[in-house]
Scaffold this active site. Structure first.
Site, PDB file in Angstrom:
ATOM      1  N   ASN A  76       0.875  -1.058  -0.181  1.00 49.51           N
ATOM      2  CA  ASN A  76      -0.006   0.020   0.153  1.00 49.51           C
ATOM      3  C   ASN A  76       0.978   1.280   0.049  1.00 49.51           C
ATOM      4  O   ASN A  76       1.803   1.401   0.807  1.00 49.51           O
ATOM      5  CB  ASN A  76      -0.978   0.233   1.385  1.00 49.51           C
ATOM      6  N   CYS A 100      -5.241   0.873  -1.335  1.00 42.02           N
ATOM      7  CA  CYS A 100      -5.901  -0.474  -0.852  1.00 42.02           C
ATOM      8  C   CYS A 100      -7.105  -0.763  -2.042  1.00 42.02           C
ATOM      9  O   CYS A 100      -7.152  -1.751  -2.222  1.00 42.02           O
ATOM     10  CB  CYS A 100      -6.314  -0.589   0.560  1.00 42.02           C
ATOM     11  N   HIS A 143     -11.363   1.125   4.331  1.00 34.39           N
ATOM     12  CA  HIS A 143     -10.075   0.415   3.703  1.00 34.39           C
ATOM     13  C   HIS A 143     -11.081  -0.593   2.799  1.00 34.39           C
ATOM     14  O   HIS A 143     -11.816  -1.245   3.117  1.00 34.39           O
ATOM     15  CB  HIS A 143      -9.465  -0.245   5.057  1.00 34.39           C
ATOM     16  N   ASP A 147      -5.552  -8.716   1.376  1.00 28.21           N
ATOM     17  CA  ASP A 147      -5.551  -7.444   2.234  1.00 28.21           C
ATOM     18  C   ASP A 147      -4.464  -6.854   2.045  1.00 28.21           C
ATOM     19  O   ASP A 147      -3.382  -6.860   3.002  1.00 28.21           O
ATOM     20  CB  ASP A 147      -5.880  -7.585   3.614  1.00 28.21           C
TER      21      ASP A 147
END
Length: 1073
Positions: free
Chosen positions: A208, A213, A460, A477
Site C-alpha cells: 500500500n 488499498c 479500507h 488485504d
C-alpha cells in the site's frame, strides 16, 4: 463481485457457462490522509481535554475531547494533552493556520514514539471531529486507519476543512474564540509481521503506497482472471519501453511478480505509468471509476494487437431500453452496452431482488405520458431487458446515497445476500429480451468480492477471491494474504448486520470488561526455554538472552497451585513434571535481565498468585520463568542436577569472526571454585571444535547505554571473577595479533560494539527524494568526515568535501529545507534524529565546488519572467553572502534576454500565486529565504517608473471559485502589477489587461472581473471606476486587496515549477499516457 467463464473465449459454444461474479461492495469518498510534515512545538493555548473511556491503561478504544480557548492566538502547530489508548500514549496535533495549505490540518500522533522499544508497531482506526458548537449535525468528521511505527508515528488530514469556513463566526466551528475537537481511537490487535503469505497460501500481496488499498484489491481481482492475465502478457512492448512510462509493461511486470515473487509486490512503477505522483497515492478514489478508466486505457493500448477486443470479450454485455405504448401498436427500443451493472441495495434483500428492480416496468401515464411519434401522448410501459451478458459480470452495489433530509451522503448498511451461483435464466428468462439467444446458459459462479469497511468519509478496501472457483477462498488485504472459509467470504460480507455488529461489539466489550474485572484473579506466566534462546540470539537479539514477548505465555488463575501449572506445561511441551525446573528472572541494576535463582520445592508448593507476589515486587501481573530441561545421552529428559550454593548456572554464546555470527550454544553448571580453563573441553564440544582448541572468553556485562564486555581470566576462579547465576559468557577461537586485520571485528567486544551502533542508512539523491539510490551499513558513532568519505567512495568521487548531506524530516517524509553544514553535525547518530524521531534516510548531492567554499556563498533560485515572451526561466544565482539585491539583479542581467539594454529589473517574493514583497535593492541576500517562497525577477514597466498623484499601482491575480469547497476562492497563474488611472473605467482597464496577457477575444469575453478583499469577491461592471475600490496608500495586507480575473485555469495541473502549490481541490481518477 466477479463471475467467470471456464472455456476460452474463442471456443465458446452455445452451452451452459459458469462465469465469475465480481462485486465491489462499497465505495468511499476520497480522503487526503497523510503523514504530518512538521515537527512538534510546545502547546501555548489555553485548553481543556477529557477522555471518555475506562480508567484502565490498556483500553482498546476511547474518545478524547479537546477544548481550546483563544484559538486564534495559537502558534502554527500545537499538541493536545497526552491520553492513553491500548497501552500507547496518543495526542492530537493541530496546524491552526494550515500545514502549508489554506485548510485546517489535523493529525493523530504517538506521543512517546522516541522512547518505545525498537521495532514497535500499533494498528489503529481513528476519527477526528471538529465540533459545530451551534448545530452539532454540521460537525465535520473524518475517519482513517494506520499502522503506527517509528517511521510513521503520526497520520491524519492535511486538508481537513477550509480555513475560511473554520474562521467564519457564523458557521459555528469557532465560538467566542473557542474550538472543540474530538478524537476517537480504537487500537486493534497487532499484526503478525512474521507471517509469510506465499508460504501459507501460495499467493503474495501488494504494498500500500498510502491509500491505494482500493487499487490493490482491483488489481488482485483482475490478475486472478486468467484470460485477462494472459491477454496482458500478450500486449506488445519494446526494449526501449520503461515500466514507469508504459502501462502495458508496468502491468506485465506487476503480474509477473505476483506470479513468481516470494514477498509482497510494490505498485509504484504502475502508478508512475498512470502519471500519478505521491499526492495521488494518498487519495482514495472510487474503485469502480478506476476499473473503468484502467480498462479504457488497456482497451486503447490493445488496438491493432493480437489481443485487440479482449476487454469487450471479457466484460461487455448489452441491454435493451424500451418504451411500449399500451393502447397503440408502437414500441421504441435502444440497444446499449455495459461493462458493469450498478444494483440497488436499499429495499432489496439479495442480488435477484436487485435484478427484479432493474427490469421493473415503469408505467408512463397521467402527467407523465409518453409522446409517441405520430401518436401523440400515450400511456406506455418503460423498462430494460438484457440482450446478452458478458463472460465476466461485474456488479457494483449502490451502498451510498444522498440523504436530502440530512444534506449529506449516507451509507446503506442493510443486509444484502449474494449466492455462490447466480442463475440469470431463472423464471423462464424474465431478465432477457425477446432477441436474446436462449440457447446460452447464463449461470455464473462467484469469483471475488471487493469489500470496503468503515463509513462514507474513508475506510479500507480488501478482496475475497477464489482464483480457481474451487471451495478455497483467500483474503487479499494489501501485503497480507490469508486463507478464509466460504462463510467469512460470503455471509459475513452481506452487511445489514448492524444489530449483529452492535451485539457482537457489545459482547466483545463485555468480555474485555469481564477480563479486566477479573484481571486481579489471573497471572500471566511467560516461559522461556533453550529453544527460544537458540531461535532469537544472533537473529532478533544479540544482548541478554530472550525477548519475553515472543515466548509461550499462559493465563492461570492465581489460586491455582503451581503444580497444576506444571501439568499445563507438560501438556504444552511434552515434558514430564518430574523433569521440569523453573528459574525466576530478575532485572539487575545495570538493566540486564537474567535467570536469578531456581524455584525451591516450598515455593512450587504455593499458588501461582503467591509465587508472583514473591518474585515481582512491582505491580506487574506477569510471572517470567526459565524452564530448565536436562537431556541424557539418549536425548531423553533426565532429572535436573542438584543446585547448591557451591555451583552456578552460566549461559554461553559462541562468536565466529570469520562470518560475524553470534549464536547460543547452551548452558552449564560450574563450581564457584572451578576455573574457566576447567571447562574448555566442554565448551569446544558445544562449539563443535577440536578438544584442544584454544579459546578466548568474555563476560557480557551490559549494553545500555554503552556496551560493557570484558575478557575473562581463564586462570581465576569463577568466584574471583565475581560471576553469579544467570551470567553470560561469550567465547571464540583465540586469534593471533597478526591475524586481527583480516577480520572487521576480530573479537566479541568489538562485534557487540558494532551491533550496538550499526545502522543501515538509505541514501537518496536530493533531487529524487522518494527513491533510494543506495544503502550503506555505518556506525552511529561515525563522524561527519567518516560518512561523507563512505558516500564519496561508494559513488566514485575523489573529493569528499563536494558531498553535501541533508537530513530527513520524519513527519513530512521529505528532506529538511536546510542541508547539513560542513562538519555541522558531529556524529551520524545526530544526523538521523528529527524531533526525537529516528530515521534511516539521508539525502546527498554532489557539488561543483567544495562545501566549505559554497557555504561562504548564498545560492538563490530565481524565476525570470520575460517582458515580451511568454516564458519563465529558472536561474541559479550564487554570490557571497554579504552581497545585496542590487548585486543579484546585476548578475541576473548578464544571464537573461532583456527587451532593451536599459531595462531595469526588480525582485519579487511570490507565494500561493500572490505577490507579497518587492525587495529593496539594498537588502542583504543572506536574509532571503527561497525555500518556501518563489523569487521572481521581471522588468519594471516604463509606466510604473513615474507614477503621478492620480495613478495607483494595484495587484492583479487570477482566480476561480472551487465548487467542491463552498465556492472558496482559489488563486492560480502568475500575479502581476497594474497601473490604474483616476477615473478609469473597468472597460478601459480590461483592454489594457487583454493586450498585456494576449488573450483571444472569444476566451476573454468569458472572463469576469472582481474587486477582492480577503477572499471575498465583489464583481465589477464595465462602467465602474476601478480606482475608487483601492486605497491610495500601501498598507499591511495590500496583497489581499486586488483586482481578480475569474476564468478557467488552463495551465497544466501537474506542474511543480517555481514551488507553486497544487490546487487543494480533489481530482478525479486520471491515468496519463
Amino acid at each position: 463481485m466477479t463471475l467467470m467463464t471456464p472455456p476460452p473465449l474463442d471456443q465458446q459454444q452455445p452451452q451452459p457457462q459458469e462465469q465469475p461474479l465480481e462485486e465491489p461492495l462499497e465505495q468511499p469518498q476520497e480522503q487526503d490522509e497523510m503523514q504530518v510534515p512538521y515537527g512538534p512545538q510546545p502547546m501555548e493555548a489555553e485548553s481543556t481535554s477529557t477522555v471518555a473511556a475506562p480508567t484502565m491503561d490498556d483500553t482498546p478504544s476511547a474518545k478524547f475531547t479537546w477544548t481550546i480557548d483563544n484559538f486564534s492566538e495559537l502558534p502554527k502547530r500545537v499538541f493536545s494533552d497526552v491520553f492513553c489508548v491500548g497501552g500507547f500514549n496518543w495526542r492530537v496535533l493541530i496546524f491552526s493556520k494550515g500545514n502549508s495549505v489554506d485548510h485546517l490540518s489535523m493529525y493523530v500522533d504517538v506521543a512517546d514514539a522516541a522512547n518505545l522499544p525498537y521495532g514497535w508497531s500499533k494498528y489503529a482506526q481513528f476519527s477526528l471531529t471538529v465540533v459545530n458548537q451551534i448545530h452539532s449535525k454540521f460537525s465535520i468528521r473524518k475517519e482513517s486507519h494506520h499502522q503506527f511505527n517509528a517511521r510513521a508515528c503520526d497520520w491524519g488530514f492535511a486538508n481537513f476543512m477550509p480555513l475560511a469556513q473554520l474562521y467564519d463566526p457564523a458557521r459555528g466551528y469557532l465560538v467566542n474564540d473557542t474550538f472543540v475537537v474530538e478524537a476517537d481511537i480504537a487500537v486493534r490487535k497487532d499484526m503478525d509481521w512474521s507471517y509469510d503469505s506465499k508460504k501459507e497460501t501460495g499467493y503474495v500481496g501488494l504494498k500500500n503506497q498510502g491509500a491505494t488499498c482500493y487499487m490493490n484489491s482491483l488489481l488482485q481481482t483482475l490478475y486472478h482472471i486468467s484470460y485477462f492475465r494472459k491477454a496482458v502478457y500478450q500486449m506488445p512492448t519494446t526494449e526501449n519501453d520503461s515500466p514507469s512510462r508504459s502501462i502495458p509493461l508496468a502491468l506485465q511486470s506487476l503480474f509477473y511478480k505476483l506470479q513468481y515473487s516470494d514477498c509482497s509486490v510494490a505498485t509504484k512503477e504502475l502508478t508512475k505509468s498512470f502519471g500519478w505522483d505521491t499526492y495521488d497515492s494518498f487519495m482514495q478514489h472510487d474503485v469502480q471509476e478506476l476499473n473503468r478508466v484502467l480498462c479504457e486505457k488497456l482497451e486503447d493500448k490493445m488496438k491493432g494487437t493480437v489481443v485487440e477486443g479482449t476487454i469487450q470479450k471479457l466484460f461487455e454485455g448489452h441491454h435493451m431500453n424500451y418504451i411500449e405504448c399500451i393502447n397503440e401498436d408502437y414500441k421504441s427500443t435502444r440497444k446499449e452496452s455495459f461493462y458493469d451493472l450498478q444494483l440497488d441495495v436499499k429495499g432489496c434483500k439479495d442480488v435477484y431482488a436487485s435484478f427484479d428492480k432493474y427490469v421493473e416496468v415503469e408505467r408512463l401515464e397521467g402527467d407523465n405520458k409518453y409522446h409517441a411519434e405520430h401518436h401523440g401522448l400515450q400511456d406506455a410501459r418503460k423498462g430494460v431487458l438484457f440482450i446478452d451478458f458478458p463472460p465476466v459480470l461485474q456488479l457494483q452495489l449502490k451502498r451510498f446515497e444522498y440523504d436530502f433530509m440530512r444534506d449529506t451522503m449516507v451509507k446503506i448498511n442493510d443486509r444484502y445476500e449474494f449466492p455462490l451461483q447466480l442463475d440469470l435464466d431463472r423464471d423462464n428468462g424474465k431478465y432477457l429480451s425477446p432477441e436474446a439467444d436462449r440457447s446460452i446458459r447464463n449461470l455464473y459462479s462467484l469469483h471475488s468480492v471487493l469489500v470496503h469497511s468503515s463509513g462514507v468519509n474513508g475506510g479500507h478496501y480488501y478482496a475475497y477471491i477464489r482464483p480457481t472457483l474451487s471451495d478455497e477462498w483467500f483474503k487479499f488485504d494489501d501485503e497480507r494474504v490469508t486463507k478464509e472459509d466460504a462463510k467469512r467470504a460470503l455471509e459475513e460480507q452481506y452487511g445489514g448486520e448492524e444489530e449483529m455488529r452492535l451485539r457482537r461489539e457489545q459482547e466483545e466489550k463485555d468480555l474485555k470488561r469481564k477480563e479486566k474485572a477479573e484481571a486481579h484473579l489471573y497471572t500471566i506466566i511467560k516461559v522461556a526455554r533453550d529453544e527460544d534462546l537458540c531461535e532469537q540470539i544472533g537473529n532478533d537479539i544479540f544482548f541478554d538472552l530472550v525477548d519475553h514477548d515472543r515466548v509461550r505465555s499462559f493465563r492461570i488463575q492465581k489460586q491455582v497451585p503451581f503444580v497444576i501449572f506444571k501439568e499445563e506445561v507438560a501438556k504444552e511441551f511434552g515434558i514430564p513434571i518430574q523433569y521440569q525446573r523453573f528459574w525466576l528472572w530478575a532485572k539487575r541494576q545495570n538493566n540486564t535481565y537474567r535467570p536469578n535463582r531456581a524455584l525451591t520445592p516450598q515455593e512450587e508448593a504455593q499458588s501461582v498468585g503467591l509465587l508472583r507476589e514473591v518474585s515481582n515486587k512491582g505491580n506487574n501481573a506477569e510471572l517470567k520463568l526459565f524452564l530448565e530441561l536436562e537431556m541424557g545421552k539418549d536425548l531423553q529428559p533426565i532429572p535436573p542436577p542438584e543446585k547448591s550454593k557451591e555451583n552456578l548456572l552460566l549461559f554461553f554464546k559462541l562468536y565466529e569472526p570469520s562470518n560475524e555470527k553470534l549464536r547460543y550454544v547452551g548452558r552449564l553448571f560450574v563450581m564457584f571454585s572451578a576455573k574457566p580453563v576447567d571447562i574448555l573441553v566442554k565448551l569446544n564440544e558445544m562449539a563443535g571444535y577440536a578438544p584442544d582448541e584454544e579459546i578466548d572468553m568474555f563476560e557480557e556485562i551490559k549494553f545500555e547505554p554503552n556496551v560493557m564486555c570484558e575478557r575473562l581470566d581463564k586462570k581465576s576462579t569463577f568466584r574471583e571473577s565475581q560471576l553469579e547465576d544467570g551470567d553470560i559468557i561469550c567465547f571464540q577461537k583465540s586469534h593471533k595479533t597478526e591475524n586481527e586485520e583480516q577480520y572487521r571485528y576480530p573479537d566479541v567486544p568489538s562485534f557487540l560494539e558494532y551491533v550496538h551502533n550499526r545502522v543501515v542508512v538509505r541514501f537518496r539523491i536530493l533531487e529524487k527524494p522518494k527513491e533510494d539510490d543506495f544503502s550503506l551499513e555505518l556506525s552511529k558513532l561515525d563522524t561527519y568526515d567518516n560518512v561523507v568519505e563512505e558516500v564519496a567512495q561508494h559513488i566514485g568521487l575523489n573529493d569528499p568535501s563536494k558531498i553535501r548531506l541533508t537530513c530527513h524530516n520524519c513527519y513530512s517524509q521529505q528532506p529538511k529545507p536546510q542541508s547539513i553544514k560542513y562538519r555541522g553535525i558531529e556524529h551520524l547518530s545526530d544526523m538521523l534524529i528529527h524531533y526525537n524521531q529516528a530515521s534511516d534516510i539521508l539525502y546527498y548531492e554532489v557539488l561543483d565546488i567544495p562545501l566549505p567554499e559554497l557555504q561562504c556563498l548564498k545560492t538563490l533560485k530565481i524565476a525570470f519572467h520575460h517582458a515580451t515572451k511568454d516564458e519563465v526561466v529558472i536561474h541559479t544565482i550564487r554570490l557571497p553572502k554579504h552581497c545585496i539585491v542590487a548585486d543579484v539583479i546585476n548578475d541576473l542581467k548578464s544571464k537573461v534576454d532583456l527587451s532593451h539594454p536599459d531595462a531595469e529589473l526588480r525582485l519579487l517574493e511570490v507565494f500561493y500565486h500572490k505577490i507579497y514583497k518587492i525587495f529593496h535593492i539594498n537588502e542583504r541576500i543572506e536574509n532571503i529565504n527561497d525555500q518556501y517562497w518563489t523569487l521572481r525577477a521581471e522588468e519594471i514597466p516604463e509606466e510604473e517608473k513615474n507614477l503621478g498623484p492620480h495613478h495607483r499601482l494595484i495587484h492583479v491575480y487570477h482566480f476561480l471559485k472551487d465548487t467542491n469547497q463552498n465556492q472558496q476562492v482559489q488563486n492560480f497563474g502568475h500575479p502581476f502589477f497594474l497601473v490604474i488611472h483616476e477615473g478609469e473605467t473597468l472597460a478601459e482597464v480590461k483592454l489594457r489587461i487583454q493586450s498585456k496577457l494576449q488573450v483571444p477575444d472569444e476566451e476573454f469575453s468569458k472572463w469576469r472581473f472582481a474587486f477582492l478583499s480577503f477572499g471575498r469577491p465583489e464583481y465589477l461592471q464595465d462602467s465602474d471606476i476601478v480606482s475608487t475600490r483601492f486605497q491610495r496608500r500601501d498598507i499591511y495586507g495590500a496583497w489581499e486587496q486586488y483586482l481578480g480575473l475569474e476564468h478557467t485555469d488552463n495551465t497544466p495541473k501537474r506542474s511543480n515549477a517555481a514551488n507553486q502549490n497544487r490546487h487543494p481541490y480533489e481530482k478525479p481518477v486520471t491515468i496519463h499516457v
